[in-house]
Enzyme design. Sequence first.
Site, PDB file in Angstrom:
ATOM      1  N   LYS A 178      22.078 -11.742  29.224  1.00 37.85           N
ATOM      2  CA  LYS A 178      23.401 -11.738  28.597  1.00 37.85           C
ATOM      3  C   LYS A 178      23.616 -10.643  27.231  1.00 37.85           C
ATOM      4  O   LYS A 178      24.514  -9.993  26.957  1.00 37.85           O
ATOM      5  CB  LYS A 178      23.810 -13.189  27.976  1.00 37.85           C
ATOM      6  CG  LYS A 178      25.170 -13.410  27.419  1.00 37.85           C
ATOM      7  CD  LYS A 178      25.183 -14.814  27.060  1.00 37.85           C
ATOM      8  CE  LYS A 178      26.654 -14.986  26.539  1.00 37.85           C
ATOM      9  NZ  LYS A 178      26.774 -16.524  26.000  1.00 37.85           N
ATOM     10  N   GLN A 179      22.594 -10.896  26.280  1.00 39.63           N
ATOM     11  CA  GLN A 179      22.343 -10.016  25.107  1.00 39.63           C
ATOM     12  C   GLN A 179      21.068 -10.023  24.642  1.00 39.63           C
ATOM     13  O   GLN A 179      20.275 -10.849  25.332  1.00 39.63           O
ATOM     14  CB  GLN A 179      22.972 -10.856  24.017  1.00 39.63           C
ATOM     15  CG  GLN A 179      22.552 -11.960  23.518  1.00 39.63           C
ATOM     16  CD  GLN A 179      23.161 -12.564  22.390  1.00 39.63           C
ATOM     17  OE1 GLN A 179      24.106 -13.561  22.417  1.00 39.63           O
ATOM     18  NE2 GLN A 179      22.912 -12.330  21.020  1.00 39.63           N
TER      19      GLN A 179
ATOM     20  N   TRP B 182      24.200 -18.410  14.053  1.00 35.92           N
ATOM     21  CA  TRP B 182      23.129 -17.552  13.684  1.00 35.92           C
ATOM     22  C   TRP B 182      23.715 -16.042  13.463  1.00 35.92           C
ATOM     23  O   TRP B 182      22.898 -15.187  12.832  1.00 35.92           O
ATOM     24  CB  TRP B 182      21.878 -17.592  14.364  1.00 35.92           C
ATOM     25  CG  TRP B 182      22.079 -17.052  15.853  1.00 35.92           C
ATOM     26  CD1 TRP B 182      22.743 -17.589  17.033  1.00 35.92           C
ATOM     27  CD2 TRP B 182      21.364 -15.774  16.476  1.00 35.92           C
ATOM     28  NE1 TRP B 182      22.682 -16.888  18.029  1.00 35.92           N
ATOM     29  CE2 TRP B 182      21.741 -16.032  17.905  1.00 35.92           C
ATOM     30  CE3 TRP B 182      20.201 -15.283  15.640  1.00 35.92           C
ATOM     31  CZ2 TRP B 182      21.333 -14.809  18.516  1.00 35.92           C
ATOM     32  CZ3 TRP B 182      19.963 -14.010  16.778  1.00 35.92           C
ATOM     33  CH2 TRP B 182      20.235 -13.947  17.835  1.00 35.92           C
ATOM     34  N   ASP B 183      24.933 -15.666  14.122  1.00 36.56           N
ATOM     35  CA  ASP B 183      25.555 -14.564  13.743  1.00 36.56           C
ATOM     36  C   ASP B 183      25.490 -14.069  12.463  1.00 36.56           C
ATOM     37  O   ASP B 183      25.325 -12.864  12.072  1.00 36.56           O
ATOM     38  CB  ASP B 183      26.964 -14.591  14.299  1.00 36.56           C
ATOM     39  CG  ASP B 183      27.194 -14.954  15.401  1.00 36.56           C
ATOM     40  OD1 ASP B 183      26.229 -15.762  16.300  1.00 36.56           O
ATOM     41  OD2 ASP B 183      28.345 -14.748  16.203  1.00 36.56           O
TER      42      ASP B 183
ATOM     43  N   GLU C 113      21.209 -16.447  26.527  1.00 33.52           N
ATOM     44  CA  GLU C 113      21.628 -17.751  27.081  1.00 33.52           C
ATOM     45  C   GLU C 113      22.041 -17.750  28.447  1.00 33.52           C
ATOM     46  O   GLU C 113      22.260 -18.656  28.805  1.00 33.52           O
ATOM     47  CB  GLU C 113      23.169 -18.152  26.244  1.00 33.52           C
ATOM     48  CG  GLU C 113      22.797 -18.288  24.772  1.00 33.52           C
ATOM     49  CD  GLU C 113      24.168 -18.473  23.843  1.00 33.52           C
ATOM     50  OE1 GLU C 113      25.323 -18.065  24.271  1.00 33.52           O
ATOM     51  OE2 GLU C 113      24.061 -19.220  22.923  1.00 33.52           O
TER      52      GLU C 113
END
Lengths: 768, 768
Positions: free
Chosen positions: A602-603, A359-360, A490
């Site tokens: 994480k992000q 999905w980046d 994640e």
Amino acid sequence: MNLDYIKPDEWSIIEEGFNPDHIKASESIFSLGNGAMGQRANFEEHYSGATFQGSYIAGVYYPDKTRVGWWKNGYPEYFAKVLNAPSWIGIDVLIDNERLDLNTCKNVKDFRRELNMKEGWLSRSFMTTLNNGKELKVQAKRFLSLDLDEVGAINYEITPLNGDANIVFQPYIDAGITNEDTNWDDKFWDTTKVSHQNNQAFINAKTMKTEFHTCTFMESKLFINGESIVIEPIVKTEASSIQFGYSQNVKQDETFAIHKFGGYTVDRNHKKDQLISAAKTTLKKATELGFYALLENQKTAWADIWNLADITIKGDVKAQQAIRFNIFQLNQTYLGKDSTLNIGPKGFTGEKYGGSTYWDTEAYCIPFYMATKDQKVARSLLEYRFNHLEKAIENAEKLGFKNGAALYPMVTMNGEECHNEWEITFEEIHRNGAIAFAIFNYYRFTDDFSYIQEKGLEVLIGIARFWHQRANYSVDKKQYVILGVTGPNEYENNINNNWYTNYSAKWCIEYALENIQKIESEYSTDYTRIMNKTRLSKAELKEWQDVSSNMYFPFNEEKGVYLQQDGFLDKELITVADLDQSQRPINQKWSWDRILRSPYIKQADVLQGFYFFEDHFTTEALEKHFDFYEPFTVHESSLSPCVHSIQAAKLNRMEQAYQFYLRTARLDLDDYNHEVDEGLHITSMAGTWMSIVEGFGGMRVKNNTLSFEPKIPKQWEAYSFKVNFRNQIIKVHVCQNETHFEIEGEGELNILVNNETITIAPNNLVTV
Amino acid sequence: MNLDYIKPDEWSIIEEGFNPDHIKASESIFSLGNGAMGQRANFEEHYSGATFQGSYIAGVYYPDKTRVGWWKNGYPEYFAKVLNAPSWIGIDVLIDNERLDLNTCKNVKDFRRELNMKEGWLSRSFMTTLNNGKELKVQAKRFLSLDLDEVGAINYEITPLNGDANIVFQPYIDAGITNEDTNWDDKFWDTTKVSHQNNQAFINAKTMKTEFHTCTFMESKLFINGESIVIEPIVKTEASSIQFGYSQNVKQDETFAIHKFGGYTVDRNHKKDQLISAAKTTLKKATELGFYALLENQKTAWADIWNLADITIKGDVKAQQAIRFNIFQLNQTYLGKDSTLNIGPKGFTGEKYGGSTYWDTEAYCIPFYMATKDQKVARSLLEYRFNHLEKAIENAEKLGFKNGAALYPMVTMNGEECHNEWEITFEEIHRNGAIAFAIFNYYRFTDDFSYIQEKGLEVLIGIARFWHQRANYSVDKKQYVILGVTGPNEYENNINNNWYTNYSAKWCIEYALENIQKIESEYSTDYTRIMNKTRLSKAELKEWQDVSSNMYFPFNEEKGVYLQQDGFLDKELITVADLDQSQRPINQKWSWDRILRSPYIKQADVLQGFYFFEDHFTTEALEKHFDFYEPFTVHESSLSPCVHSIQAAKLNRMEQAYQFYLRTARLDLDDYNHEVDEGLHITSMAGTWMSIVEGFGGMRVKNNTLSFEPKIPKQWEAYSFKVNFRNQIIKVHVCQNETHFEIEGEGELNILVNNETITIAPNNLVTV
């Protein structure tokens, strides 16, 4: 920071001095690519030290049999892997019968590598003394042609420094290669034919199972002090390799050079049985031009790319080098010429991770390609997903969905799922949202509705159907919930009501409904075609509407924030700043269960939603959520700092924004994650670009108008970038006290600068 | 039901007729074991058809390198695997130079197998015509001696039926074996010596890495028509096997027989360098007795076991056969002689699953062994965990716990974790609760406090410390929560506040505190020793108390039930009865994410808590929870039906209780789960025993008194069982209208029957 040996330079990546410990890292960092093929910066001559050999051909992959500890229903049986391709760069060198090998020679002096990003070539030079006492000077330069993208060229020169020497160049091509990343040590390539004619050699090889047919080829020319000479080669043919030997007695201080041209023809572009003749055609073009003319074309081609894509930064050479490195590598990976290709997370720099498309692409890469290329390129990336729609529907069916619901794979090469960790593969379903968002984003930026009308709506319908079926009604909450998901963060698995996922599901349904309505009223032929094809009924649309109107979002009244998921506030809420530093990075120090029950992020997760759907929330709400979530964010994903940099800039926290920028921009050059030897983080490089253009530059599209709110880190004197907005090129030059806007071409353009309309016209620098 | 070829018989498992499709299933069902070793029912003679060869030695395992798709921090690097051991049963047979092989001969007639559970032997007979026209009758009987548990014996007889024949028996032993279940195709065994003397042969082999030294041995005797004869063998020695050939010309209708004695000596019981001499001693004892006398001893030994463990069922031969099969297999697997051993889920019947010890032992097996053996056996099972306490503390440390907190592994062989699926390994932590519960259960049943005083308290302290550290305070809920767990229902992963886990954590802490207090006041020397060893402070105890007193339990007021976990009521609550039957079993039909977000329960979860802590809840509460949860339970674990059977019986739902009983009792005989070929479900067999004794018999210990509330399914005329309660043997015989109680030995005993006190005295049948 793990490594710090790259010399600062505005246009080049430079390594000086020979350090065997840096070889694998440099092989990644100095990688070359031209969109159609790529290669790690392996030496041409033999090297017996630690090295990670890698050559890659775009779109050529292998379905490796899945290996897991505990099988779960629904896992794909095969797993498309990036495939190490036959190598064409090899030139073995014998000097008075001693094989040149930097790992075993007496010494290496004046070793220098340069990756010239402005012109698109890699050079290497060194002096060495062999064990037989011969002193040599070696200079090598190579590039993968953008012009003729099936071919690369090498100029490899040797000068004996302390006496005459017999020098043998042994250029070869070799299909007997393996992947480091293989599950069952399968043989990936089957060599079908090794042939040669005059100074040309060809290896026909096909991939096992997928049967991609390729021809790897080479041709060499020899020179003494720049004068072409003819040497009859000694040919050595083996089962899957072929080598030519060119022997020459060379006087002291004379330079013996080989120009090697090599590359691949593949059956994506040619008929299977015409690969050799296509190779001959390509070699003819390349050798007729010769190394130097081809190199001149290379400079021109890169100049064209830089003309639009370059970002300048004044007063911070490391930042300048880093942003150009990011832009350069993105362009080496993907040029948008072929809608069957996409942007792999490691590009052509390593073989880790099965599949190529995450999905980046939609979340991070499309904005970069949209603004720095013709809009066809972004459209081509959207078409990639349209072409995989049928496979996404099959994928959803495997997981129990029906009636045309589409779940795009987490990772893919050909539309099929390439991932097998249940908590990601089956549960990180928010990827569907990013794929729909990219359609919205493309239309917002380009105003090109034809894509939605012709193709995009079908994708939106498949995605909306998925969300409709995936949500379920909670009798307890009297709203629709989405259970058992993994969000962008994640470090949480199998959670309920991830706010980002629920929000994006609601938005996807509403955006699909909006476009169905628009096409119904404005494009009736398309409407009929699509309704017939998808068998969509008004009753189904009503059900969608029911889900999107009654979606549940976890919210805490007291704190006034949306919760990342149900139960987030039950966690032990110790901020990252208060966490013992010996525990970082938690993904290396903590067991997985501990990470999962911790609050650490994480992000960007909730903040990813605030990034995508910025217009839906006030700046105050952003600030509140940023202040709540960022302190729990460990940024252990390469995709994390860029979103936070953009939001910090928006909140006028320029120092924080700058720190996030540095972390994303030099991630690979300084090897922050201790893994650059495995390859580069290509997709996160687009996030770096966003940090400058959307973060510092504050670029948005507001009410169909290009808008800027320029800011500048105090560490910089100035920076500039260009944007292709609807076929008009706008140049933005931001200094500490003012911003200049220019437009290329004929027409004028109204833009917003800090929410005020300004008209920019050709040949007229506007300063704000 | 998948298979239905086993003939009903009260005391034997019988197969009639030769069906190659049943070979692997029968190899499991007809398995033999004697607690020290075991083997699948492989043929003695060569068989070229599909077969799963398996011989196993108790406590001999191999640490196989872990294999996963995606590595998570905390996974064990190695994984103790049940190991296929050298085989000693093989007897190749040549008839006029044709090798006997039921897969290739012309026909097989009158094939019959019998596993005689009363006497502990396996027989097989058949007639066959070979391709060379020879007709034969073959009869084989074998057993693994309980008496001399290092040895087994085979009587293998052949009678030529249509003419004289040269018959060669080739008994062999072979250490060149492999595991079907291996991660990296490692070689597990290293043969160090192959030797022979007269009619004896020995193979010394050690396991790789673990270096368990073993000697596999054999000795054979030959007979014609029952008369001993001497034949000089031809010896064939290979690198890891040895074969003796005994050739004899046999007249038509004469019977040529071989008595083969074989087995293992291992360095758990002998010095490494004395394995051969120990084998010789064992062989001497066995051969001096001879096959028939050894068989008589076998019958006596099994009679002793059955005397206490037997359950009779009148009027339902399949139920009778099934319960005896369960009791027989449990006794073949574990006899309680060695506290380094435990009860593997497949016993000696297959190699699937690494490790041998699950929480099954504490939750299901201990009640069976406690009631049907001397109480030392149950104590020995508790000591197994005490001996692993240090490893459990190390295991907890690996996951970030400190200060002596103990987390017992999910699966183990030697105290180290043998499982690597994060959602189970790291999160199914309720296993700690079962280990503490078993200590409570043992003390409740035996009144033997010395175990807690000497060893158990340290285990309880380690476990309480784990729960104390694992819970965290939720500022939101203002109570302690336990986040990120997997409960007994493994169809939920990484959930928050699993009621069973939270309840069991609270109970563990309170039970530890109660015992600390008791030892402090009654056993001051032990108190000082334990406090010094564990460095437990009053301050720490106060913190424990804080956690146990303020534990959060998810509860729904409206329904009046504890929730399996936070958010359970958000699910789409369709009962199993309303689920499309084509979707069953969901673990084969659905992808893992779909199972996880569904309400379906694999095995008792909340109801497991109601089973363990029955006294804490009213029958009305049980009924309410049973009625809420059972309808969502798919019973896709072999451990599910027994708990539900017990609770249904308690709720007077005898038809439901009986149906659950059938499902557990004939699980393997009828192959409900389509996997009996891989081995039997040994630990769930103890649940079958509980279904009768605790379910139908209603046996409990109430206020230190043995208590019964006998019920009987309408399908049965009567059933009976015995219980060893604190060294008194009580026999319970339940008929449709009355129950008889008897006691063996000298003393009287007060028991409760339907909550009324009754005194039972020797030689005095009490009828209620």
